[in-house]
Design an enzyme around this catalytic site. Structure first.
Site, mmCIF file in Angstrom:
data_model
loop_
_atom_site.group_PDB
_atom_site.id
_atom_site.type_symbol
_atom_site.label_atom_id
_atom_site.label_comp_id
_atom_site.label_asym_id
_atom_site.label_seq_id
_atom_site.Cartn_x
_atom_site.Cartn_y
_atom_site.Cartn_z
ATOM 1 C CE LYS A 105 -7.959 21.210 8.482
ATOM 2 N NZ LYS A 105 -9.123 20.286 8.540
ATOM 3 C CG ASN A 106 -8.406 18.362 5.425
ATOM 4 O OD1 ASN A 106 -8.372 18.441 6.655
ATOM 5 N ND2 ASN A 106 -9.196 19.105 4.687
ATOM 6 C CB CYS A 164 -20.268 20.670 11.797
ATOM 7 S SG CYS A 164 -18.896 21.526 11.086
ATOM 8 N NE ARG A 200 -18.268 18.293 7.953
ATOM 9 C CZ ARG A 200 -17.023 18.662 8.210
ATOM 10 N NH1 ARG A 200 -16.785 19.681 9.010
ATOM 11 N NH2 ARG A 200 -16.004 18.036 7.667
ATOM 12 C CG ASP A 251 -11.967 22.578 2.624
ATOM 13 O OD1 ASP A 251 -13.097 22.704 3.118
ATOM 14 O OD2 ASP A 251 -11.272 21.561 2.781
ATOM 15 N NE ARG A 280 -10.707 22.590 13.832
ATOM 16 C CZ ARG A 280 -11.763 21.968 13.367
ATOM 17 N NH1 ARG A 280 -12.933 22.570 13.383
ATOM 18 N NH2 ARG A 280 -11.684 20.745 12.889
HETATM 19 N N1 EPU Z 1 -21.925 13.068 4.007
HETATM 20 C C1 EPU Z 1 -23.028 12.318 4.343
HETATM 21 N N2 EPU Z 1 -22.843 11.135 4.996
HETATM 22 C C2 EPU Z 1 -21.603 10.668 5.318
HETATM 23 C C3 EPU Z 1 -20.472 11.437 4.966
HETATM 24 C C4 EPU Z 1 -20.651 12.634 4.295
HETATM 25 O O1 EPU Z 1 -24.165 12.711 4.070
HETATM 26 O O2 EPU Z 1 -21.512 9.585 5.906
HETATM 27 C C5 EPU Z 1 -22.092 14.366 3.311
HETATM 28 C C6 EPU Z 1 -21.610 15.547 4.159
HETATM 29 O O3 EPU Z 1 -22.599 15.981 5.076
HETATM 30 C C7 EPU Z 1 -21.308 16.576 3.094
HETATM 31 C C8 EPU Z 1 -20.786 15.707 1.932
HETATM 32 O O4 EPU Z 1 -21.234 14.392 2.196
HETATM 33 O O5 EPU Z 1 -22.480 17.232 2.702
HETATM 34 C C9 EPU Z 1 -19.293 15.687 1.757
HETATM 35 O O6 EPU Z 1 -18.658 15.502 3.003
HETATM 36 P P1 EPU Z 1 -17.289 14.705 3.201
HETATM 37 O O7 EPU Z 1 -17.584 13.473 3.936
HETATM 38 O O8 EPU Z 1 -16.571 14.604 1.904
HETATM 39 O O9 EPU Z 1 -16.500 15.708 4.140
HETATM 40 P P2 EPU Z 1 -15.507 15.288 5.276
HETATM 41 O O10 EPU Z 1 -14.793 14.062 4.859
HETATM 42 O O11 EPU Z 1 -16.181 15.323 6.589
HETATM 43 C C10 EPU Z 1 -13.415 16.549 4.312
HETATM 44 C C11 EPU Z 1 -12.467 17.607 4.806
HETATM 45 C C12 EPU Z 1 -13.179 18.940 4.874
HETATM 46 C C13 EPU Z 1 -13.672 19.274 3.464
HETATM 47 C C14 EPU Z 1 -14.578 18.145 2.943
HETATM 48 C C15 EPU Z 1 -15.032 18.346 1.515
HETATM 49 C C16 EPU Z 1 -10.959 16.332 6.204
HETATM 50 C C17 EPU Z 1 -10.443 16.006 7.563
HETATM 51 N N3 EPU Z 1 -11.969 17.210 6.124
HETATM 52 O O12 EPU Z 1 -14.478 16.508 5.247
HETATM 53 O O13 EPU Z 1 -12.232 19.908 5.295
HETATM 54 O O14 EPU Z 1 -14.384 20.482 3.478
HETATM 55 O O15 EPU Z 1 -13.869 16.887 3.009
HETATM 56 O O16 EPU Z 1 -13.957 18.482 0.667
HETATM 57 O O17 EPU Z 1 -10.423 15.824 5.221
HETATM 58 C C18 EPU Z 1 -11.535 21.941 6.254
HETATM 59 O O18 EPU Z 1 -10.369 21.550 6.120
HETATM 60 O O19 EPU Z 1 -11.824 23.138 6.549
HETATM 61 C C19 EPU Z 1 -12.635 20.998 6.043
HETATM 62 C C20 EPU Z 1 -13.869 21.213 6.502
#
Ligand code: EPU
Length: 418
Positions: A11-12, A106, A111, A305, A397
């Site tokens: 998915k990701n 969320c 996030r 995850d 999802r």
């Molecule tokens: N963060 C910030 N500011 C930003 C972006 C992130 O503070 O601008 C913080 C987030 O709040 C969090 C941390 O950085 O505390 C890491 O978040 P990240 O941005 O890496 O997460 P994401 O990109 O939103 C992806 C996956 C998630 C997975 C996380 C961590 C996708 C579509 N989603 O989310 O997948 O948990 O990386 O590995 O790739 C899932 O599949 O169940 C899922 C939640």
């Protein structure tokens, strides 16, 4: 549980790949091994709303974005899937404009997307947030030196996709190293992009004038594979996963080995082939499950995850385990449901202390998010009596046909309501 299971596309990985097709001014992209998931339906609707032409057939998407004219991601879609933010970089890069709903809070944490926005501003975009929307404009984005304050997966992907059409060179420092980022870089290169360093903390992208559609194959889902590894461990099973991306699962398999679940590759396996699925056998050791400590970290650390799933396994291990969640501040909602099933878990802040119990007992439980729902189903497999999980839509999802795959391995599970 015995038998074989086939893992679907990640998915990701699929979500950023679909978003990346927005960068192609000409040609058609063909994406294979697309999983059948609710989040995929959402991103398809999102792109179709912009004017993309998408044909879907049996695990394949053919996408042409030549006619895209509406650079908007509406709240109605973004609120159901935060990964919609992945269209922001491509839209600004190709069209010089974007209007993308700001994702709200969320179930697993606040996030924010400040790092996505800051990076795009450093590339010369003008961004303002108005009426709940991120409104961005740029003439042509300019290459920049960008250092992430914290590791962000979709943030890294968004800025990579923005940088491929920018003028000059962009250097992303402290970039995320997830295998899904490598999958994206491989696709972008096929589209004509110039990228180096994906899979390391420094990614260097040299912008080009134009990209065209290309073909790609989505990597197998490492979290789905990991979830089946835990399922075999918790049910004292002996299963074969036909296409596990084993090289991308090192931090999980090392922990499972210590806990007492053995993962044996059935073919020769190369540590650097992160995107390749290979057949593996998963079997629990006769000596039972041992406790241990787990701390979630960005890749190559232990994936957040997989935290709910391993917690369920440790809830049945000998002794006490400590689980620290360092990525999301509120990703312990499953604990309270596991407690209702007889687990002995105490949460303090971002740490959970899990004291193993002999048995879990079936109970009605409620899923709070995608991975929590997988953890609860695993608990139900091991528990005495019946477990009924509601809000199963969270599961859909990210897991395709989860109950059918478990059932084929011998689990007693059925869906009673959508
Ligand atoms: N963060 C910030 N500011 C930003 C972006 C992130 O503070 O601008 C913080 C987030 O709040 C969090 C941390 O950085 O505390 C890491 O978040 P990240 O941005 O890496 O997460 P994401 O990109 O939103 C992806 C996956 C998630 C997975 C996380 C961590 C996708 C579509 N989603 O989310 O997948 O948990 O990386 O590995 O790739 C899932 O599949 O169940 C899922 C939640």
């Amino acid at each position: 549980m015995t038998g074989e299971v086939v893992i679907g596309g990640a998915k990701n990985s699929a979500l950023p790949l679909v978003a990346a097709t927005l960068l192609a001014e000409t040609g058609r992209s063909r994406l294979e091994n697309i999983p059948n998931l609710r989040d995929i339906n959402t991103i398809i609707r999102l792109l179709e709303g912009m004017g993309a032409e998408i044909e879907r057939s049996d695990g394949e998407l053919q996408i042409s974005t030549a006619a895209v004219s509406n650079c908007q991601a509406p709240y109605e879609l973004v609120k159901t899937m935060r990964a919609s933010i992945l269209v922001l970089g491509p839209l600004l890069a190709r069209f010089g404009e974007a209007r993308v709903s700001l994702p709200g809070g969320c179930a697993i944490g606040a996030r924010p997307v400040n790092l996505h926005i800051r990076g795009l501003e450093q590339m010369g975009a003008e961004i303002r947030v108005e009426h709940g929307y991120i409104i961005g404009r740029a003439k042509r984005l300019k290459g920049a030196d960008i250092s992430f304050d914290m590791t962000t997966v979709t943030g890294t992907e968004n800025l990579m996709m923005a940088a491929v059409l920018a003028e000059g060179t962009t250097c992303l420092h402290n970039a995320a190293r997830e295998p899904e980022i490598i999958d994206l870089a491989v696709f972008l290169r096929k589209m004509g992009a110039v990228i180096e360093g994906e899979g390391t903390q420094t990614i260097v992208i040299t912008g080009v004038e134009k990209l065209s559609g290309a073909d790609c194959q989505v990597m197998p889902d490492r979290i789905e594979a990991g979830t089946f590894m835990v399922a075999a461990g918790i049910s004292d099973g002996d299963i074969i996963i036909k296409n596990a991306p084993l090289a991308a699962l090192g931090s999980l398999t090392a922990k499972l080995h210590e806990i007492g679940v053995e993962i044996e590759p059935l073919v020769e396996f190369h540590e650097d082939e992160l995107l390749t699925g290979i057949p593996v056998r998963v079997k629990r050791q006769a000596s039972g499950l041992n406790s241990l400590d787990v701390k979630t970290m960005p890749y190559p650390g232990f994936p957040t995850d997989m935290q709910a799933q391993i917690m369920t396994l440790l809830a049945l291990a000998r002794g006490t385990s400590v689980i620290s969640e360092t990525i999301f501040e509120n990703r312990f909602m499953h604990v309270f449901e596991l407690q209702r099933m007889g687990a002995d878990i105490e949460v303090e802040g971002r740490t959970a202390v899990v004291r193993g119990v002999e048995k879990l007992s079936g109970a009605p439980v409620m899923a709070s998010d995608l991975r929590a729902s997988a953890g609860l189903i695993l608990a139900g497999l091991a528990a005495d009596g019946e477990t009924v999980m509601s809000r199963v839509y969270h599961l859909d999802r990210g897991y395709s046909g989860f109950e059918h795959k478990l059932k084929a391995l011998g689990a007693d599970i059925k869906r009673i309501k959508e």
